[in-house]
Design a protein around this motif. Structure first.
Motif, PDB file in Angstrom:
ATOM      1  N   ILE A  59       0.860  -1.185   0.000  1.00 25.40           N
ATOM      2  CA  ILE A  59       0.000   0.000   0.000  1.00 25.40           C
ATOM      3  C   ILE A  59       0.895   1.233   0.000  1.00 25.40           C
ATOM      4  O   ILE A  59       1.645   1.464   0.950  1.00 25.40           O
ATOM      5  CB  ILE A  59      -0.924   0.021   1.236  1.00 25.40           C
ATOM      6  CG1 ILE A  59      -1.732  -1.288   1.321  1.00 25.40           C
ATOM      7  CG2 ILE A  59      -1.845   1.230   1.197  1.00 25.40           C
ATOM      8  CD1 ILE A  59      -2.512  -1.427   2.625  1.00 25.40           C
ATOM      9  N   PRO A  62      -0.373   8.283  -1.420  1.00 24.51           N
ATOM     10  CA  PRO A  62      -0.365   9.145  -2.613  1.00 24.51           C
ATOM     11  C   PRO A  62       0.916   9.974  -2.681  1.00 24.51           C
ATOM     12  O   PRO A  62       1.398  10.486  -1.672  1.00 24.51           O
ATOM     13  CB  PRO A  62      -1.600  10.032  -2.409  1.00 24.51           C
ATOM     14  CG  PRO A  62      -2.496   9.229  -1.532  1.00 24.51           C
ATOM     15  CD  PRO A  62      -1.599   8.458  -0.615  1.00 24.51           C
ATOM     16  N   THR A  86      -1.705  -5.011  -4.568  1.00 22.87           N
ATOM     17  CA  THR A  86      -1.733  -3.620  -4.123  1.00 22.87           C
ATOM     18  C   THR A  86      -3.115  -3.262  -3.593  1.00 22.87           C
ATOM     19  O   THR A  86      -4.123  -3.891  -3.934  1.00 22.87           O
ATOM     20  CB  THR A  86      -1.367  -2.657  -5.272  1.00 22.87           C
ATOM     21  OG1 THR A  86      -2.303  -2.833  -6.343  1.00 22.87           O
ATOM     22  CG2 THR A  86       0.039  -2.923  -5.769  1.00 22.87           C
ATOM     23  N   LYS A  88      -5.296   0.453  -1.711  1.00 25.36           N
ATOM     24  CA  LYS A  88      -5.216   1.890  -1.452  1.00 25.36           C
ATOM     25  C   LYS A  88      -5.247   2.225   0.025  1.00 25.36           C
ATOM     26  O   LYS A  88      -4.840   3.312   0.431  1.00 25.36           O
ATOM     27  CB  LYS A  88      -6.358   2.612  -2.171  1.00 25.36           C
ATOM     28  CG  LYS A  88      -6.229   2.586  -3.693  1.00 25.36           C
ATOM     29  CD  LYS A  88      -7.304   3.435  -4.342  1.00 25.36           C
ATOM     30  CE  LYS A  88      -7.110   3.479  -5.858  1.00 25.36           C
ATOM     31  NZ  LYS A  88      -8.150   4.315  -6.523  1.00 25.36           N
ATOM     32  N   ARG A  89      -5.775   1.287   0.841  1.00 26.90           N
ATOM     33  CA  ARG A  89      -5.858   1.559   2.275  1.00 26.90           C
ATOM     34  C   ARG A  89      -5.762   0.254   3.047  1.00 26.90           C
ATOM     35  O   ARG A  89      -5.961  -0.836   2.489  1.00 26.90           O
ATOM     36  CB  ARG A  89      -7.149   2.292   2.622  1.00 26.90           C
ATOM     37  CG  ARG A  89      -8.405   1.503   2.270  1.00 26.90           C
ATOM     38  CD  ARG A  89      -9.659   2.294   2.606  1.00 26.90           C
ATOM     39  NE  ARG A  89      -9.733   3.502   1.803  1.00 26.90           N
ATOM     40  CZ  ARG A  89     -10.249   3.570   0.594  1.00 26.90           C
ATOM     41  NH1 ARG A  89     -10.742   2.471   0.020  1.00 26.90           N
ATOM     42  NH2 ARG A  89     -10.296   4.699  -0.073  1.00 26.90           N
TER      43      ARG A  89
END
Length: 646
Positions: A59, A62, A86, A88-89
């Motif tokens: 993860i 950004p 992968t 995002k959170r």
């Protein structure tokens, strides 16, 4: 339980710091403190550990650099992870191993660091690694204060990922010195572009951040410095700059105009700016003017006499400062991304007060970084008082140019310099702006000493010369224990570090000498049991020496190392065989066999062959016979026939 402040010295806290329940290692063993090089500022070990597993979720916060993410993925796959997915959170109830990577300012990273009751190290190039065991895996957070710090975190993770299990811990780390790396500043055959590429990749692994391109034999940087580089050469340099950037290493371009420059001529200042402007087109933002090894007590042009008066040391200091000030001002005006100009003065060694240093101190723009080689050109040691004296002499903290392990002067003929980096005082980080090693003509063998220089620059107070030396062998060996042992055997035979004087600052072959001295003592003792054991030990030592070259050349070790060290490995093998015959001669003499004389004669013949092996023509500034444990191994082979009557 022991604690220090957040960024204190290395610590071990046997306490549960994690908010999640501690999970024991699968084998039931308690977690152990990892060995990381360079030594981190602080490691806090918690309870529990976990394997990375075959599947890992990566993860990235950004804005995280794509190349750093890709490097993390490559490390995972190299460590045995089969699948990297992968997200995002982080899920509310994570299962398996999750790795979070990003800047410490990112909310995602701040939140996961809080699980380990920590925050990101807030120093320039600083980083934090925090790991928390969970059911079925763990959470690892790699956080950087800046992009460089995050890259350093990943380099530490590369070492940690080789362990079978990952311990619960918090690492807080940052460099002690702002500038750390190498200056390709030696005489003789420059490195090839391939060598330089490998070296930049290597520098990344030891958290170095600077490489100065300053080969003395680049005509366009010295003799023909006013001329533009050919397009093909500029393209090749551009590829190096890109490699440096990818490795978070500052590529510094150095020009050496001293032999012909006219300090007062605006045309020469403009020529320097044109040279730097051309390098700027390929991404260089750091520049260096070298004024070492020149005749500075006479002018190169009549107009300097008009501008600065009669030639001499003080006038040279003023003239140099005026030109460098002009260049520094141009850099700032032309390129907002430029870093402070670096220079090496003509009086670059010792710190005695002189008219030249006084003029430079008074006239030189305080932004310009000054290099200094220590108490001599090749100093046997450097202390905190030495560095303070240099600060006073030059009017600013200096950037240490350490002439180790460079082998371009007469006393190094036939030598590789591979002793541990030592005799530099802990605490120098408070008195220097950084440290650059001047390496050998042989790039791969140079990594042994440069690893120590980089580690000292990163954490001089936590630096352990011997352990770092072993780490350098382990890295060159690719983790192969047999190759690592063979390399350490070889390093010992190349341990001697000379100075410009008659006395070396590192002794030759200390481990081998201790072993051979023990044989001498046992034979002199007269006890038959001890004599027999000593001869057996000698035979084993001889086998180790004779076999080490083939192990090193077997393919585990970087082939560049084996090729660049080829004549030394050839000579070592011959010396090892000579010692094998010497051991056989002593054994025969011990048992009253007439074969002793023949063994000793054959050993002497091989010793002559070993001593006659020559360096690779043109590879170093001075060609000559190869030295292998000289004064130790050759002396024992010579003395052995007289140790037992036969």
């Amino acid at each position: 339980m022991r604690r220090t402040d957040k960024f204190g010295t290395l610590t071990l806290v046997a306490a549960t710091l994690m908010t999640a329940p501690a999970v024991a290692a699968s084998n039931g063993a308690p977690p152990t403190l990892p060995a990381i090089f360079p030594a981190p500022t602080s490691i806090t070990l918690g309870n529990g550990s976990f394997p990375l597993g075959k599947t890992v979720v990566l993860i990235a916060a950004p804005g995280t650099d794509a190349a750093t993410i890709a490097l993390t993925r490559d490390i995972l796959l190299a460590s045995g992870v089969v699948k990297v997915t992968t997200a995002k959170r982080l899920p509310s109830h994570p299962e398996g191993t999750h790795i979070l990577i990003g800047a410490g300012s990112a909310p995602l990273i701040r939140t996961t660091l809080a699980r380990s009751a920590t925050v990101v190290d807030d120093h320039v190039e600083g980083y934090t690694i925090a790991s928390t065991p969970i059911d079925g895996g763990g959470i690892i957070t790699l956080a950087g204060h800046d992009a460089d710090g995050l890259f350093h975190a990943v380099q530490s993770f590369r070492q940690l990922a080789k362990r079978p299990v990952f311990p619960a811990m918090v690492i807080q780390d940052h460099p002690a010195m702002p500038i750390r790396g190498t200056i390709e500043g030696f005489y003789g055959k420059p490195w090839s572009m391939a060598d330089r590429t490998k070296h930049l990749n290597f520098l990344a692994t030891v958290k170095a951040n600077t490489y100065v391109y300053s080969p003395k034999d680049d005509p366009f940087a010295r003799d023909r410095w006013r001329e533009a580089y050919p397009a093909a050469t500029l393209t090749s340099l551009g590829a190096l700059v890109a490699t440096a950037r990818r490795n978070h290493v500052d590529f510094v371009y150095a020009v050496s105009p001293g032999p012909t420059v006219c300090f007062s001529d605006p045309a020469d200042a403009q020529a320097l700016e044109r040279k730097f402007a051309a390098l700027r087109t390929i991404g260089v933002h750091s520049f260096y003017v070298a004024l070492d090894d020149i005749e500075y007590k006479k002018w190169n042009c009549p107009r300097d006499a008009t501008a600065f008066g009669p030639s001499g040391a003080e006038a040279a200091g003023i003239a140099q400062a005026r030109l460098l000030n002009t260049v520094q001002a141009q850099l700032v005006a032309t390129d907002p991304a430029s870093r402070p100009l670096i220079m090496v003065p003509t009086e670059y060694y010792d710190a005695k007060e002189t008219p030249y240093k006084a003029a430079l101190r008074k006239e030189l723009d305080p932004r310009v970084v000054v290099q200094w080689t220590g108490t001599d050109v090749v100093p046997p040691a450097i202390s905190i008082p030495d560095a303070r004296t240099a600060t006073k002499a030059f009017g600013r903290k200096t950037l240490l140019w350490d002439n180790y392990p460079v082998n371009d002067y007469g006393q190094t003929t036939g030598r590789l310099l591979m002793a541990p980096y030592a005799r530099r005082e802990a605490g120098l980080s408070g008195e220097l702006t950084g440290i650059l090693s001047n390496p050998m003509n042989q790039e791969a063998p140079s990594r042994v000493a440069v690893t120590g220089v980089a580690a000292f620059g990163w954490n001089d107070r936590g630096y352990d010369a011997e352990r770092t030396w072993h780490f350098s062998a382990r890295e060159l060996a690719g983790g192969d224990a047999r190759a690592e042992a063979a390399l350490l055997t070889f390093f010992d035979t190349q341990h001697m570090a000379p100075t410009f004087g008659s006395q070396p600052w590192q002794e030759q072959a200390p481990r081998l000498k201790a072993a051979l001295d023990a044989v001498r003592e046992a034979l002199a003792d007269g006890d038959a049991t001890k004599r027999s054991a000593a001869i057996a030990d000698l035979r084993a030592q001889a086998d180790t020496l004779a076999n080490a070259p083939d192990i090193i050349r077997s393919g585990t070790v970087d082939p560049a190392f084996a090729e660049q060290a080829r004549p030394w490995l050839d000579a070592l093998q011959l010396w090892g065989r000579a010692l094998q015959l010497t051991a056989a001669g002593l054994d025969a003499a011990e048992h009253g066999s007439n074969a002793a004389t023949r063994y000793f004669t054959d050993a002497g013949r091989l010793a002559v062959q070993a001593a006659a092996v020559q360096s690779i023509p043109g590879a170093t500034r001075f060609d000559g016979p190869i030295k292998v444990a000289d004064g130790v191994l050759d002396q024992f082979v010579k003395d052995a026939p007289a140790l037992i009557a036969h």
